[in-house]
Design a protein around this motif. Structure first.
Motif, PDB file in Angstrom:
ATOM      1  N   ASN A 181      -3.569   4.236   2.351  1.00 51.63           N
ATOM      2  CA  ASN A 181      -4.589   3.104   1.604  1.00 51.63           C
ATOM      3  C   ASN A 181      -3.579   1.672   1.642  1.00 51.63           C
ATOM      4  N   LEU A 182      -3.920   0.880   2.440  1.00 54.82           N
ATOM      5  CA  LEU A 182      -3.002  -0.337   2.812  1.00 54.82           C
ATOM      6  C   LEU A 182      -3.860  -1.840   2.705  1.00 54.82           C
ATOM      7  N   ASP A 183      -3.247  -2.737   1.937  1.00 54.47           N
ATOM      8  CA  ASP A 183      -3.600  -4.093   1.860  1.00 54.47           C
ATOM      9  C   ASP A 183      -2.904  -4.838   2.479  1.00 54.47           C
ATOM     10  N   VAL A 184      -3.540  -5.613   3.607  1.00 53.00           N
ATOM     11  CA  VAL A 184      -2.964  -6.635   4.285  1.00 53.00           C
ATOM     12  C   VAL A 184      -3.322  -8.138   4.241  1.00 53.00           C
ATOM     13  N   LYS A 185      -2.469  -9.174   4.094  1.00 58.23           N
ATOM     14  CA  LYS A 185      -3.171 -10.311   3.960  1.00 58.23           C
ATOM     15  C   LYS A 185      -2.293 -11.429   4.991  1.00 58.23           C
ATOM     16  N   THR A 210      -8.452   2.235   4.142  1.00 58.29           N
ATOM     17  CA  THR A 210      -8.387   3.646   3.725  1.00 58.29           C
ATOM     18  C   THR A 210      -8.591   4.838   4.782  1.00 58.29           C
ATOM     19  N   LEU A 211      -7.785   5.525   4.684  1.00 57.51           N
ATOM     20  CA  LEU A 211      -7.767   6.743   5.695  1.00 57.51           C
ATOM     21  C   LEU A 211      -7.614   7.929   4.955  1.00 57.51           C
ATOM     22  N   LYS A 212      -8.942   8.634   5.000  1.00 59.16           N
ATOM     23  CA  LYS A 212      -8.868  10.011   4.370  1.00 59.16           C
ATOM     24  C   LYS A 212      -9.616  11.080   5.303  1.00 59.16           C
ATOM     25  N   LYS A 213      -9.108  12.105   5.562  1.00 58.39           N
ATOM     26  CA  LYS A 213      -9.885  13.183   6.314  1.00 58.39           C
ATOM     27  C   LYS A 213     -10.110  12.626   7.862  1.00 58.39           C
ATOM     28  N   THR A 252     -10.727   8.787  13.352  1.00 56.57           N
ATOM     29  CA  THR A 252      -9.744   8.512  14.054  1.00 56.57           C
ATOM     30  C   THR A 252      -9.139   9.672  15.132  1.00 56.57           C
ATOM     31  N   ASN A 253      -9.938  10.965  14.737  1.00 54.13           N
ATOM     32  CA  ASN A 253      -9.698  12.035  15.619  1.00 54.13           C
ATOM     33  C   ASN A 253     -10.470  11.975  16.826  1.00 54.13           C
ATOM     34  N   SER A 254     -11.508  11.056  16.888  1.00 56.63           N
ATOM     35  CA  SER A 254     -12.171  11.022  18.126  1.00 56.63           C
ATOM     36  C   SER A 254     -11.278  10.415  19.164  1.00 56.63           C
ATOM     37  N   PRO A 255     -11.594  10.998  20.382  1.00 56.00           N
ATOM     38  CA  PRO A 255     -10.578  10.338  21.679  1.00 56.00           C
ATOM     39  C   PRO A 255     -11.112   9.032  21.918  1.00 56.00           C
ATOM     40  N   LYS A 256     -12.303   8.782  21.631  1.00 50.05           N
ATOM     41  CA  LYS A 256     -12.944   7.283  22.084  1.00 50.05           C
ATOM     42  C   LYS A 256     -12.775   6.286  20.982  1.00 50.05           C
ATOM     43  N   PHE A 257     -11.952   6.683  19.793  1.00 45.37           N
ATOM     44  CA  PHE A 257     -11.705   5.574  18.698  1.00 45.37           C
ATOM     45  C   PHE A 257     -10.459   4.807  19.272  1.00 45.37           C
ATOM     46  N   SER A 258     -10.765   3.495  19.073  1.00 43.48           N
ATOM     47  CA  SER A 258      -9.426   2.495  19.229  1.00 43.48           C
ATOM     48  C   SER A 258      -9.852   1.601  18.119  1.00 43.48           C
ATOM     49  N   TYR A 259      -8.777   1.087  17.475  1.00 42.21           N
ATOM     50  CA  TYR A 259      -8.781   0.274  16.405  1.00 42.21           C
ATOM     51  C   TYR A 259      -9.287  -1.117  16.793  1.00 42.21           C
ATOM     52  N   GLY A 260      -8.463  -1.879  17.940  1.00 45.84           N
ATOM     53  CA  GLY A 260      -8.661  -2.845  18.556  1.00 45.84           C
ATOM     54  C   GLY A 260     -10.129  -2.791  19.280  1.00 45.84           C
ATOM     55  N   GLY A 312       0.641  -1.103  -0.007  1.00 45.28           N
ATOM     56  CA  GLY A 312      -0.131  -0.065   0.066  1.00 45.28           C
ATOM     57  C   GLY A 312       0.925   1.364   0.041  1.00 45.28           C
ATOM     58  N   TYR A 313       0.168   1.936   0.401  1.00 43.08           N
ATOM     59  CA  TYR A 313       0.945   3.600   0.446  1.00 43.08           C
ATOM     60  C   TYR A 313       0.332   4.621   1.657  1.00 43.08           C
ATOM     61  N   TYR A 314       1.076   5.572   2.105  1.00 42.09           N
ATOM     62  CA  TYR A 314       0.212   6.674   2.799  1.00 42.09           C
ATOM     63  C   TYR A 314       1.360   7.978   2.459  1.00 42.09           C
ATOM     64  N   PHE A 315       0.673   9.158   2.530  1.00 41.06           N
ATOM     65  CA  PHE A 315       1.482  10.352   2.422  1.00 41.06           C
ATOM     66  C   PHE A 315       1.754  10.776   3.806  1.00 41.06           C
ATOM     67  N   GLN A 316       2.883  10.957   4.166  1.00 43.97           N
ATOM     68  CA  GLN A 316       3.533  11.139   5.555  1.00 43.97           C
ATOM     69  C   GLN A 316       3.039  12.522   6.080  1.00 43.97           C
ATOM     70  N   SER A 317       3.241  13.566   5.069  1.00 43.61           N
ATOM     71  CA  SER A 317       3.202  14.797   5.682  1.00 43.61           C
ATOM     72  C   SER A 317       1.854  15.686   5.312  1.00 43.61           C
ATOM     73  N   ILE A 318       0.799  14.710   4.745  1.00 44.12           N
ATOM     74  CA  ILE A 318      -0.352  15.452   4.477  1.00 44.12           C
ATOM     75  C   ILE A 318      -1.165  15.030   5.862  1.00 44.12           C
ATOM     76  N   LYS A 319      -1.809  16.526   6.188  1.00 44.96           N
ATOM     77  CA  LYS A 319      -2.395  16.245   7.386  1.00 44.96           C
ATOM     78  C   LYS A 319      -4.163  16.718   7.040  1.00 44.96           C
ATOM     79  N   PRO A 320      -5.232  15.780   7.402  1.00 41.69           N
ATOM     80  CA  PRO A 320      -4.884  14.554   8.086  1.00 41.69           C
ATOM     81  C   PRO A 320      -4.381  13.505   7.280  1.00 41.69           C
ATOM     82  N   LEU A 321      -3.738  12.428   7.832  1.00 40.49           N
ATOM     83  CA  LEU A 321      -3.092  11.499   7.185  1.00 40.49           C
ATOM     84  C   LEU A 321      -3.936  10.665   5.968  1.00 40.49           C
ATOM     85  N   ASP A 322      -3.359  10.427   4.949  1.00 43.99           N
ATOM     86  CA  ASP A 322      -4.044   9.761   3.751  1.00 43.99           C
ATOM     87  C   ASP A 322      -3.205   8.309   3.567  1.00 43.99           C
TER      88      ASP A 322
END
Length: 687
Positions: A442-446, A479-482, A536-544, A430-440
């Motif tokens: 796109n990642l595939d994991v198998k 995918t993570l946008k805005k 993701t910018n919510s304080p209550k958000f947790s991926y797990g 995948g890819y991501y843009f490290q300096s773009i805020k918020p983070l952009d």
């Protein structure tokens, strides 16, 4: 007369020769014996008056004919360190060979200058004071600048042999102790003349037991500049632990550096370029002495750094056998989050609008790392929040990440693959843009062929069951946008089977075995999609937590509404749960024969399901329209009709190939359903 002539002849010839001989004898006596005493006295006096210190000099030798000076066993004692360092400076021998004629043109020229057995001690104490702080000359009165040309110093040949430099810094919880030496130096044409280039033929420094530095090149003292080739071998890095001890709980207890490249300094611009290699690097936590990071070898290829403009580039950073250790402790904290020490309030500089503006205007470092490469990497994850402890081992991790830079449009590509435990496989792309805020992103994991028994600690903790067997195949896309993350999780479990019951206060009361049986097909596979969304910018958000919630909700929906799930899975109507019969008869209502076919297909595709068939009959089946009195039916008759209806369904399913061992006929029952829908109610169960 003859006597007078003899007297005059003696005075004319003998007296000058005797004077010359006497002068030579006096010069010799003065040069060899008096001058060294004067020198020793003057040096001691100068040091005492200017620096308030007493020097130790064993002997000074001076040859007035060759102008060679030799000083033996010179020492400046350290009276400020409390005995830590006995001396500030000492040497066994200093040799100087002065040339006379250049003095007439204001040039102090030494044909040769050499040190042997020199030891220099530099120790820093609290408040950054050091053992040389008091060794400073008194403020001299300002003198008018001389109108004549300045004196220059020339060393035609300069050498050091068997010398040492000891650096200590006690401003850190773990003191810095960096011994350099023995070192040897050979240089020529060293001069303060403007524009002169001195030849650094070699500067060799031993470091520790095996480390060394070798410098060769050209140096100019006025203006200062350098063009040096540097070779470092097995340079020990453990002294850096002291510099980390103020802000971290980390100890660099192992590691060495190799470097081959050049160092340049000109017009106040410093730059370095070359190739570097770090070997046997090891970081541990000083809190509990656990491993944090290990690297067998790290290559830094085509490294370049410059101070003006501030720039750093690296062609590739290659990590060979990088091992990372992640630990989730019983209190829920990660070991990585406990490695930084809190900054004391007294050390936090106040921020003002002026300082903030100045910081934003200050140009930052322009950097670019073209590629980070992993070879045979490893990640060990331990979760001590649950019992038994969960341990996951990812190894043979290979791939590339990069490029990295401070360009806001920089796109970082990710391509990694590895093994999970003994037979599982892991890939990501995948890819991501490290300096773009918020983070952009796109990642595939198998994940493929992951042994599910590894997760028994989690299944026992959250589900109340061990995992008897099973393998996991997982395709994930995120995918993570805005600040909004969208996850698509395609899950396949092969031969997944729950084992023994485990007592856990955190386990769910949901009918998990039924959910597994409803999901598992005749090939022993469970396939489902598990979508995930969140801010993701919510304080209550947790991926797990988001994953657990999504999985929990799916199981709840399946277990509590199995026919709704099956209707969607098989494309059938939800009303299949009830096989309707004609009133008072053991005959299907029109259209209900197809329900038997649907139930047959479900049971064929879900071999772990059992079917309980509850036959019912209601009063409304015996209602005679328009009659003043309705017939009275014994309850036993309701039950008998219900039982026969259930048996009919069982026999039909058995004829279609469903094992009778999976079909259970329940006792007939009178149905009190006000709408009068009676028949055979189907109830799915699991072992």
């Amino acid at each position: 007369m003859k006597t007078l002539l003899n007297t005059l002849t003696f005075l004319t010839y003998k007296l000058p020769r005797n004077i010359i001989i006497g002068a030579i004898a006096l010069y010799t006596l003065f040069g060899f014996f008096i001058v060294p005493l004067i020198m020793e006295s003057q040096v001691e006096k100068f040091i005492a008056e200017s620096y308030k210190e007493k020097v130790q000099i064993e002997k000074i030798f001076f040859n007035p004919y060759t102008f060679e000076l030799e000083v033996k066993k010179f020492a400046i004692p350290d009276t400020t360190s409390g005995g830590i360092d006995k001396n500030r400076l000492m040497f066994e021998r200093l040799y100087l060979n002065l040339e006379i004629f250049p003095l007439f043109v204001k040039e102090i020229t030494f044909k040769e200058a050499s040190f042997e057995g020199a030891h220099v001690y530099l120790s820093f104490y609290k408040q950054q004071k050091n053992n040389w702080t008091s060794f400073a000359p008194k403020k001299a009165e300002e003198k008018k600048e001389s109108s004549g040309a300045p004196w220059t110093l020339v060393l035609k040949k300069l050498s050091f042999d068997k010398d040492y430099f000891q650096f200590r810094d006690f401003n850190y919880p773990t003191p810095v102790n960096l011994p350099l030496g023995p070192l040897s130096l050979k240089a020529s044409n060293v001069s303060t003349t403007i524009g002169n280039q001195s030849a650094l033929e070699s500067l060799f420094i031993n470091l520790g037991d095996q480390g060394s530095l070798l410098l060769k090149g050209k140096v100019s003292l006025s203006p200062p500049s350098a063009d040096i080739h540097l070779t470092a071998k097995k340079f020990p890095l453990n002294f850096l632990t002291a510099y980390m001890s103020n802000t971290t709980y980390l100890s660099l207890n192992q590691g060495s550096l190799d470097f081959n490249g050049s160092i340049d300094y000109e017009k106040a611009v410093f730059s370095i370029k070359g190739d570097a290699q770090v070997n046997n690097f090891s970081l541990i936590s000083t809190k509990d002495q656990t491993d944090i990071l290990k690297i067998k070898k790290a290559d830094f290829q085509s490294l370049f750094y410059s101070t003006a403009p501030a720039k750093f580039t690296l062609e590739a950073m290659v990590f060979d056998e990088l091992k990372s250790y992640v630990l989730l402790k019983p209190d829920g904290t990660l070991n990585y989050k406990e490695l930084m020490k809190p900054t004391p309030a007294s050390q936090v500089a106040p921020t003002t609008s002026e300082t903030a503006t100045a910081e934003t205007k200050k140009p930052g470092l322009n950097y670019k790392i073209n590629k980070i490469k992993l070879i045979n990497g490893q990640l060990d994850y331990n979760d001590w929040q649950i019992k038994p402890k969960f341990i996951a081992h990812i190894h043979t991790l290979n791939g590339d990440i990069g490029p990295l830079s401070n360009n806001p449009e920089n796109k970082i590509d990710i391509a990694l693959n590895g093994m999970v435990e003994d037979q599982g496989k892991f890939t990501s792309k995948g890819y991501y843009f490290q300096s773009i805020k918020p983070l952009d992103l796109n990642l595939d994991v198998k994940f493929a062929n992951i042994e599910m028994t590894t997760f028994t600690p989690y299944s026992g903790h959250f589900m109340g069951y061990e995992i008897k067997k099973g393998k996991l195949f997982l395709d994930v896309n995120y995918t993570l946008k805005k600040n909004r993350i969208v996850g698509k999780n395609k899950v396949r479990l092969d031969q997944f089977t729950l084992g023994e019951k485990v007592e856990s206060k955190n386990s769910t009361n949901l009918p998990l075995k039924l959910a597994v049986a409803l999901l598992k097909d005749r090939k022993g596979q469970i396939k489902f999609n598990l979508p995930l969304e969140g801010e993701t910018n919510s304080p209550k958000f947790s991926y797990g937590s988001a994953i657990r919630t999504a999985l929990f909700n799916m199981i709840v929906n399946i277990a509590l509404s199995p026919f709704d799930f099956l209707a969607d899975a098989f494309g059938i109507g939800k009303e299949v749960q009830l096989i309707e019969f004609e009133n008072q008869l053991i005959t299907f209502k029109a259209g209900n024969e197809t329900k038997i076919d649907s139930v047959t297909r479900i049971l064929e595709e879900r071999p772990e399901l059992r079917l309980e068939i509850l036959g019912t009959c209601s009063e409304k089946e015996f209602v005679v329209e328009g009659a003043k009195e309705q017939p009275v039916i014994e309850e036993a008759q309701y039950k008998e009709i219900g039982l026969k209806r259930a048996q009919l369904v069982q026999n039909l399913l058995a004829k279609k190939g469903i094992s009778a061992e999976r079909l259970f006929v329940m006792a007939g029952k009178k149905n009190d359903d006000s709408i009068g829908k009676s028949g055979a109610v189907l109830i799915f169960k699991a072992d």
